[in-house]
Enzyme design. Structure first.
Site, PDB file in Angstrom:
ATOM      1  CB  SER A  23      -0.884  -0.004   1.258  1.00  0.00           C
ATOM      2  OG  SER A  23      -1.448   1.276   1.470  1.00  0.00           O
TER       3      SER A  23
ATOM      4  CE1 TYR B 212      -6.079   5.126  -2.336  1.00  0.00           C
ATOM      5  CE2 TYR B 212      -4.619   4.658  -0.513  1.00  0.00           C
ATOM      6  CZ  TYR B 212      -5.812   4.455  -1.179  1.00  0.00           C
ATOM      7  OH  TYR B 212      -6.735   3.573  -0.688  1.00  0.00           O
TER       8      TYR B 212
ATOM      9  CB  THR C 185      -6.254   2.927  -5.400  1.00  0.00           C
ATOM     10  OG1 THR C 185      -5.482   1.775  -5.071  1.00  0.00           O
ATOM     11  CG2 THR C 185      -7.630   2.817  -4.759  1.00  0.00           C
TER      12      THR C 185
ATOM     13  CE  LYS D 134      -7.096  -2.769  -4.378  1.00  0.00           C
ATOM     14  NZ  LYS D 134      -7.772  -1.839  -3.484  1.00  0.00           N
TER      15      LYS D 134
ATOM     16  CG  HIS E 284     -11.143   0.604  -1.177  1.00  0.00           C
ATOM     17  ND1 HIS E 284     -10.297   1.383  -1.923  1.00  0.00           N
ATOM     18  CD2 HIS E 284     -10.602   0.575   0.067  1.00  0.00           C
ATOM     19  CE1 HIS E 284      -9.301   1.822  -1.157  1.00  0.00           C
ATOM     20  NE2 HIS E 284      -9.465   1.333   0.063  1.00  0.00           N
TER      21      HIS E 284
HETATM   22  C1  LIG Z   1      -7.790  -2.325   6.512  1.00  0.00           C
HETATM   23  C2  LIG Z   1      -7.794  -2.130   5.028  1.00  0.00           C
HETATM   24  C3  LIG Z   1      -6.961  -1.180   4.459  1.00  0.00           C
HETATM   25  C4  LIG Z   1      -6.933  -1.009   3.078  1.00  0.00           C
HETATM   26  N1  LIG Z   1      -6.045  -0.133   2.537  1.00  0.00           N
HETATM   27  C5  LIG Z   1      -5.970  -0.021   1.202  1.00  0.00           C
HETATM   28  C6  LIG Z   1      -5.000   0.813   0.613  1.00  0.00           C
HETATM   29  O1  LIG Z   1      -4.163   1.414   1.281  1.00  0.00           O
HETATM   30  N2  LIG Z   1      -5.012   0.921  -0.720  1.00  0.00           N
HETATM   31  C7  LIG Z   1      -5.895   0.252  -1.519  1.00  0.00           C
HETATM   32  O2  LIG Z   1      -5.873   0.394  -2.751  1.00  0.00           O
HETATM   33  N3  LIG Z   1      -6.819  -0.565  -0.984  1.00  0.00           N
HETATM   34  C8  LIG Z   1      -6.864  -0.723   0.353  1.00  0.00           C
HETATM   35  N4  LIG Z   1      -7.779  -1.577   0.883  1.00  0.00           N
HETATM   36  C9  LIG Z   1      -8.671  -2.371   0.005  1.00  0.00           C
HETATM   37  C10 LIG Z   1      -8.027  -3.735  -0.344  1.00  0.00           C
HETATM   38  O3  LIG Z   1      -6.932  -3.567  -1.197  1.00  0.00           O
HETATM   39  C11 LIG Z   1      -9.016  -4.664  -1.037  1.00  0.00           C
HETATM   40  O4  LIG Z   1      -9.555  -4.019  -2.151  1.00  0.00           O
HETATM   41  C12 LIG Z   1     -10.151  -5.148  -0.142  1.00  0.00           C
HETATM   42  O5  LIG Z   1      -9.712  -5.341   1.179  1.00  0.00           O
HETATM   43  C13 LIG Z   1     -10.687  -6.465  -0.692  1.00  0.00           C
HETATM   44  O6  LIG Z   1     -11.749  -6.934   0.056  1.00  0.00           O
HETATM   45  P1  LIG Z   1     -11.610  -8.034   1.234  1.00  0.00           P
HETATM   46  O7  LIG Z   1     -11.018  -7.336   2.415  1.00  0.00           O
HETATM   47  O8  LIG Z   1     -13.018  -8.438   1.446  1.00  0.00           O
HETATM   48  O9  LIG Z   1     -10.734  -9.170   0.730  1.00  0.00           O
HETATM   49  C14 LIG Z   1      -7.808  -1.772   2.261  1.00  0.00           C
HETATM   50  C15 LIG Z   1      -8.658  -2.707   2.846  1.00  0.00           C
HETATM   51  C16 LIG Z   1      -8.655  -2.904   4.204  1.00  0.00           C
HETATM   52  C17 LIG Z   1      -9.556  -3.954   4.793  1.00  0.00           C
HETATM   53  C1  LIG Z   2      -5.359   5.485   4.099  1.00  0.00           C
HETATM   54  C2  LIG Z   2      -6.615   4.853   3.603  1.00  0.00           C
HETATM   55  C3  LIG Z   2      -7.181   5.629   2.456  1.00  0.00           C
HETATM   56  C4  LIG Z   2      -6.316   3.415   3.287  1.00  0.00           C
HETATM   57  C5  LIG Z   2      -7.458   2.680   2.699  1.00  0.00           C
HETATM   58  O1  LIG Z   2      -7.502   2.535   1.509  1.00  0.00           O
HETATM   59  C6  LIG Z   2      -8.487   2.112   3.509  1.00  0.00           C
HETATM   60  O2  LIG Z   2      -8.502   2.294   4.740  1.00  0.00           O
HETATM   61  O3  LIG Z   2      -9.384   1.468   2.930  1.00  0.00           O
END
Ligand SMILES: Cc1cc2nc3c(=O)[nH]c(=O)nc-3n(C[C@H](O)[C@H](O)[C@H](O)COP(=O)(O)O)c2cc1C
Ligand SMILES: CC(C)CC(=O)C(=O)O
Length: 393
Positions: free
Chosen positions: A114, A143, A169, A256, A280
């Site tokens: 990330s 980002y 993203t 994404k 997401h």
């Molecule tokens: C705690 C958390 C933080 C995330 N942070 C990011 C991130 O920094 N950048 C991003 O593109 N997606 C982020 N995502 C989305 C994940 O990349 C992904 O799309 C998503 O978790 C998929 O669904 P799932 O948790 O049901 O497997 C985050 C998801 C979670 C749960």
């Molecule tokens: C810093 C946040 C934007 C990270 C993220 O993508 C999330 O928490 O889902």
């Protein structure tokens, strides 16, 4: 060869790993990981949809040898399951992103770091042993900041460190309306910071989040003026940003957050190398369908021309099977990997990947698919009054 079974004392499902993770994580971290946006409609739908979609197995198809490997950008993945980017993995423990990436390496698959990681992109790369060139290098999630200079600098760092792909993203122009977080914003504990801001002293996670969660317009304006360069650029458009990225880097470029056939087409016209079908994890726009529901229409317009990566709600190997059947080339796990990390660091993430590998393998054997390419759309469907199909999940 069949994957080895767990020892009887180990958790044997991701659901069990999640139960253990819950006992290990502090409340703010658990809340941050589990949250969805608004009423969690999309979050819930992402996982419930797998129960609705049924399997349609074929018999007597020689499944003596079942091969779970897949190829993306010409690189070998022993399993078609990689780790999605998630922010602040050191909230779980000091191993954080390094434990995650090492686990993906051990299983012969891949990891996306990330932009908001708590480990620097260079340290993550340095933590991996040298790898046979037939396997992929990690991907870096971007980002896109309002400051092009800052964005450029982090892309350059990722390229120099040896990342294989940039994952832009596109579903987070502003943070989703996460109600719990708005009442109790996540605060990074002392000692943790976002290590991949190009200019580290500018830091800015807490400031960035404050703006995104600002209670009043005046508060938002103040933070915006002080820290605006470090916020996501909301003015981006397909025709400009993808060629601009192309000029900055020779890494592969994926976007994404694709949820419609129209955007998959836009992405291909703009010249991306791959897309990630994602909402997401239900954390952004609430009320959109599950990713699995949108996958067939997206795969139908992509027609195999670029890889379709997929995430959302995956917690079993049969979930992976269903996504592959509907057109995914590679699945990502977000929260399931985080539960593994909380359960037992690198070993815990490996345990989760092994569970999914075994479940996928067994589903393939019992469905009559001896390789990933033999998993077809006809192997899944929903029961309807007038037959069995996937047109309306
Ligand atoms: C705690 C958390 C933080 C995330 N942070 C990011 C991130 O920094 N950048 C991003 O593109 N997606 C982020 N995502 C989305 C994940 O990349 C992904 O799309 C998503 O978790 C998929 O669904 P799932 O948790 O049901 O497997 C985050 C998801 C979670 C749960
Ligand atoms: C810093 C946040 C934007 C990270 C993220 O993508 C999330 O928490 O889902």
């Amino acid at each position: 060869m069949a994957p080895k079974d767990e020892t009887p004392s180990d958790p044997i499902t991701v659901a069990e790993v999640k139960e253990i993770a819950k006992t290990k994580l502090n409340q703010p971290t658990w809340d941050y990981y589990t949250t969805g946006a608004d009423e969690n409609r999309t979050l819930d739908r992402n996982s419930k949809i797998y129960k609705k979609l049924l399997l349609r197995p074929r018999a007597l198809r020689n499944v003596a040898d079942v091969d779970t490997s897949a190829y993306i950008f010409g690189k070998r993945y022993e399993i078609p399951i990689a780790i999605a980017p998630s922010a602040y993995q050191k909230l779980v423990g000091p191993g954080g992103e390094i434990d995650m990436t090492r686990a993906s390496y051990t299983l012969g698959t891949n990891f996306t770091l990330s932009s908001n990681a708590t480990t620097s992109l260079e340290d993550v790369m340095a933590a991996l042993p040298p790898r046979d060139a037939k396997y992929p290098a990690p991907w870096f999630q971007l980002y896109f900041l309002r400051s092009r200079e800052q964005t450029k600098a982090v892309i350059k760092r990722a390229e120099e460190a040896g990342y294989e792909a940039l994952v832009l993203t596109v579903d987070t122009a502003v943070l989703g309306n996460r109600l719990g977080e708005r009442k109790k914003p996540l605060v990074l504990p002392p000692g943790l910071s976002t290590a991949n801001r190009a200019s580290r002293q500018a830091g800015g996670v807490s400031k960035g989040r404050l703006l995104l969660n600002a209670k009043t317009a005046a508060e938002a304006k103040k933070v915006d003026q002080e820290n605006g360069d470090f916020l996501v650029d909301r003015s981006l458009e397909w025709g400009e940003v993808i060629p601009w990225l192309r000029m900055q880097t020779s890494m592969k470029i994926l976007v994404k957050g694709i949820m419609t056939a129209e955007d998959a087409l836009e992405a291909m016209v703009a010249g991306v190398d791959g897309i990630v079908v994602s909402n997401h994890g239900g954390r952004q726009l609430d009320g959109v369908p599950s990713t699995l529901e949108m996958l067939p229409e997206i795969a139908d317009v992509v027609k195999g021309r670029i890889p379709v990566v997929f995430d959302g709600g995956i917690s079993t190997g049969s979930d992976v099977f269903k996504a592959l059947a509907l057109g995914a080339d590679l699945c990502l796990i977000g929260r399931s990997a985080l539960w593994g990390l909380a359960y037992d660091g690198q070993k815990g993430v490996e345990a989760v990947l092994h569970i999914l590998e075994r479940e996928l393998w067994r589903t393939m054997v019992l469905s009559g698919a001896s390789s990933i390419s033999k998993i077809s759309r006809s192997m899944v469907g929903i029961a309807k009054r007038d037959g069995f199909g996937v047109s309306k999940l």
